[in-house]
Design a protein around this motif. Structure first.
Motif, short mmCIF file in Angstrom:
data_model
loop_
_atom_site.label_atom_id
_atom_site.label_comp_id
_atom_site.label_asym_id
_atom_site.label_seq_id
_atom_site.Cartn_x
_atom_site.Cartn_y
_atom_site.Cartn_z
N TYR A 201 0.75 -1.09 0.06
CA TYR A 201 0.01 -0.02 -0.05
C TYR A 201 0.93 1.44 -0.25
N ARG B 42 -1.47 7.23 -2.60
CA ARG B 42 -2.93 6.63 -2.81
C ARG B 42 -4.09 7.85 -2.70
N LEU C 210 -9.03 -0.75 -1.52
CA LEU C 210 -8.04 -1.58 -2.11
C LEU C 210 -7.95 -3.01 -1.34
N PHE D 278 -7.84 -1.86 2.35
CA PHE D 278 -7.62 -0.63 2.96
C PHE D 278 -8.83 0.44 2.29
N TYR E 186 -3.72 8.39 2.42
CA TYR E 186 -4.45 8.92 1.05
C TYR E 186 -4.99 10.17 0.98
#
Length: 667
Positions: free
Chosen positions: A370, A375, A382, A416, A526
């Motif tokens: 990740y 992101r 995900l 995630f 993210y």
């Protein structure tokens, strides 16, 4: 000594208590000083009470406004109390017959109980018979279980000849973590001793214990001692090795017999024995304890299991990853595994100035995937998935075939997602889990929701949101569940999915866990829709638990007679005479073209022996051929059940087998 709690009242006064039965609350008037036993007098099935949420003996005196719930002997709590009380009877019998025996611990366990003893020589089967006979005499004596509160010093003085009890007293408040089962004896608060008292008032025996217990030994209707095993004190091989006597106790002789019959069936289904008989796997000494070697037939089943699971995951939007079997020490320091699980990890290997560990879990490496690039909220959720092999140094005493191994492959997924996605993601995930397990023939599910413990890390708002989302997921999936208050890990709440197999045993399978800690430890982020940097939620999910353990459970569930789609050999072709082999080779070729696993029995055995061999190997289908079958372009179609159809055209036989495999039918 009175155990009353709450505000007192004058003798002879009436007080109000509230009785809870089947969810209904009824107000009752009782006289001051009345006990819980008097409240339920006449109901012989009630053996304890839950008073203001705490399990208590029936001798407990009631206080005004107490909420009292009866505990019947055939309930989960009732059986635990029955078994704990029977463990005391066992220990009393042992010390009467073997005065030199020193007491360890004696907790109730699922379907039974045990008690540990330090004795000069191991117990023999004859010893068990003698102990059980003495236990029956104690039960007939109707001894009373009487609770006493004692100080630490009083307990030490009374138990001066019991070194293991003295050690537990020093561990008061931490006994649960210090030894499995020790919490039934020593809690965080007051110490109590239970006396076994004969009807004439004579003290027969005593033990350090938190209780509760049955009113008297006459409330033990049926029990059986089952086996003896060695066990290290407090589960540590550096401590003395004790003798552990196991037993079981039930609310009726009929329930006991049903359980013993189930044990006999479980022995017949033991996956370790079936693994040898069906040539599926083995545990060579040269490889090491808890490390399985898969044989071709076992490998065939495992490959089908994994391929089907892989296909279903792809359909559900998972992306497949692969990670190494070992990593540098720094990774597991960051993830916290070295702090939490070091004792269960294999010793490190040193190379070029760095320590490397075999991975105990896959999650840290999925986290690194990740984190490998930036992101956005558009990338989430995900869903990463891996058949990842992990290694845990289980103590030799708990290694048990495939169901408790040291090296095993987890069908590990980590999802995630944003906080807003958590609810829907958990709901769809749990439904996916149950649907896939049903595809493997398992149908009877329950679950535990483990919530925030007293000591936890993270923000309470995150805990509340995660617990609410997990509970809503259980409701949407329509799975019966129990809330295990305070039983979550200190870093996350979780759902454990349980399944009952063909003979009624309960197995813990899938786990879903919401993790607040790993994303923070690895500084995961993210970019949100507003451009801000946010922390994702992380969901851990092992659907099978491990491929090995799930395989072992399925093997026992089906008693080795897998449904056609999972069977390692789906068809055995049996020629009546050698001249029919070539004909059946052609039939087998047609089946192989359709993906069917088929063998032609070319042995010199007679036909009936070949049929018995196929039945012993639990092959779903047998295709027999003789002269008439060759003339008609047909086979005799024989099922695992013994049913047979003669003169079945080859194409029709092939179509039936292929259809059964594709539809995953049970036969």
């Amino acid at each position: 000594m009175s155990d009353s709690r709450g505000p007192g009242s004058s003798p002879g006064e009436q007080i109000t208590v509230h009785v809870l039965r089947s969810g209904e609350r009824v107000t009752r008037e009782v006289t001051t000083g009345a006990t819980a036993g008097e409240l339920f007098e006449g109901d012989q099935s009630v053996i304890a009470a839950r008073i203001d949420g705490e399990l208590r003996d029936l001798a407990q005196r009631l206080h005004p406004d107490a909420e009292v719930e009866p505990i019947p002997i055939d309930s989960e709590d009732g059986r635990a109390i029955l078994r704990h009380s029977t463990a005391h009877v066992l220990a009393q019998a042992v010390q009467e017959l073997f005065p030199e025996a020193k007491l360890g611990i004696g907790p109730p366990i699922e379907n039974g109980f045990y008690y540990d003893f330090d004795v000069p020589t191991p117990f023999t089967p004859d010893d068990l018979d003698r102990i059980e006979a003495r236990m029956r005499q104690i039960v007939k004596e109707r001894q009373r279980f009487a609770r006493r509160v004692v100080t630490d010093e009083e307990a030490r003085r009374e138990l001066a000849d019991e070194p293991y009890k003295l050690e537990l007293i020093t561990l008061k408040g931490q006994a649960d973590g210090a030894a499995d089962g020790a919490g039934v004896e020593v809690g965080a608060g007051e110490l109590t001793i239970y006396d076994n008292v004969r009807p004439n008032g004579e003290l027969a025996w005593k033990d350090l214990c938190r209780g509760p217990h049955l009113p008297t030994t006459k409330h033990i209707p049926a029990f059986k001692l089952t086996r003896v095993a060695a066990a290290y004190w407090r589960g540590n091989e550096r401590n003395p090795q004790l003798q552990r006597i196991y037993g079981t106790a039930w609310e009726s002789k009929e329930a006991l017999q049903a359980y013993l019959t189930m044990l006999e069936e479980a022995e017949r289904r033991d996956h370790r024995r079936l693994g040898v008989e069906l040539d599926l796997f083995s545990f060579p000494e040269e490889v090491g304890s808890g490390l399985a070697v898969w044989h071709p037939k076992g490998g065939a089943i495992r490959r089908v299991m994994e391929e089907y699971s892989r296909r279903r995951h792809e359909q559900a939007g998972y992306e497949f990853v692969y990670t190494p079997h070992l990593a540098r020490e720094e990774l597991f320091q960051t993830s916290g595994h070295l702090g939490w699980y070091r004792d269960a990890m294999y010793a490190p290997m040193e190379d070029e100035g760095h320590n490397y560990y075999l991975k105990p879990m896959n999650c840290p490496m999925h986290v690194l995937i990740y984190r490998s690039r930036g992101r956005s909220y558009r990338d989430l959720p995900l869903r990463l998935f891996e058949f990842g092999t992990v290694y845990r140094y289980e103590k030799s005493g708990v290694v048990h075939g495939l169901t408790r191994a040291r090296g095993f492959t987890q069908d590990d997924a980590h999802i995630f997602c944003t906080p807003e996605q958590l609810q829907d993601e958990l709901a769809s995930l749990l439904t996916f889990v149950v649907d896939l397990l049903r595809d493997f023939g398992l149908q009877d599910f329950t679950a535990d929701l483990s919530t925030r413990p007293e000591k936890y890390v993270g923000e309470i708002e995150d805990w509340n949101a995660a617990e609410a989302a997990l509970e809503e997921a259980l409701k949407r999936a329509d799975i019966p569940y129990t809330v295990a208050e305070g039983e979550g890990a200190f870093y996350a709440p979780k759902i454990d999915v349980h399944v009952r197999d063909a003979i009624g045993r309960k197995w813990q399978l899938s786990t879903l866990q919401v993790d607040f800690q790993e994303p923070g430890r690895f500084d995961l982020e993210y970019q949100a829709a507003d451009g801000s940097r946010q922390r994702p939620y992380m969901i851990h999910r092992a659907l099978f638990g491990s491929v090995e353990r799930f395989f072992g459970i399925l093997l026992e569930h089906y008693a080795g007679a897998f449904p056609p789609w999972l069977a390692p050999v789906q068809v055995v072709a049996i020629p009546i005479a050698e001249r029919h082999i070539e004909y059946l080779d052609q039939v087998a070729a047609k089946l192989r073209e359709r993906g069917i696993r088929v063998e032609v029995d070319r042995s010199d055995d007679r036909m009936q022996k070949k049929i018995r061999n196929a039945q012993t190997q639990k092959v779903p289908y047998m295709l027999l051929a003789g002269d008439r079958d060759m003339e008609q372009g047909a086979v005799s179609f024989r099922y695992r059940s013994g049913e047979q159809k003669n003169g079945v055209p080859i194409d029709e036989a092939v179509a039936e087998i292929v259809s059964a495999v594709e539809r995953r039918i049970q036969i």
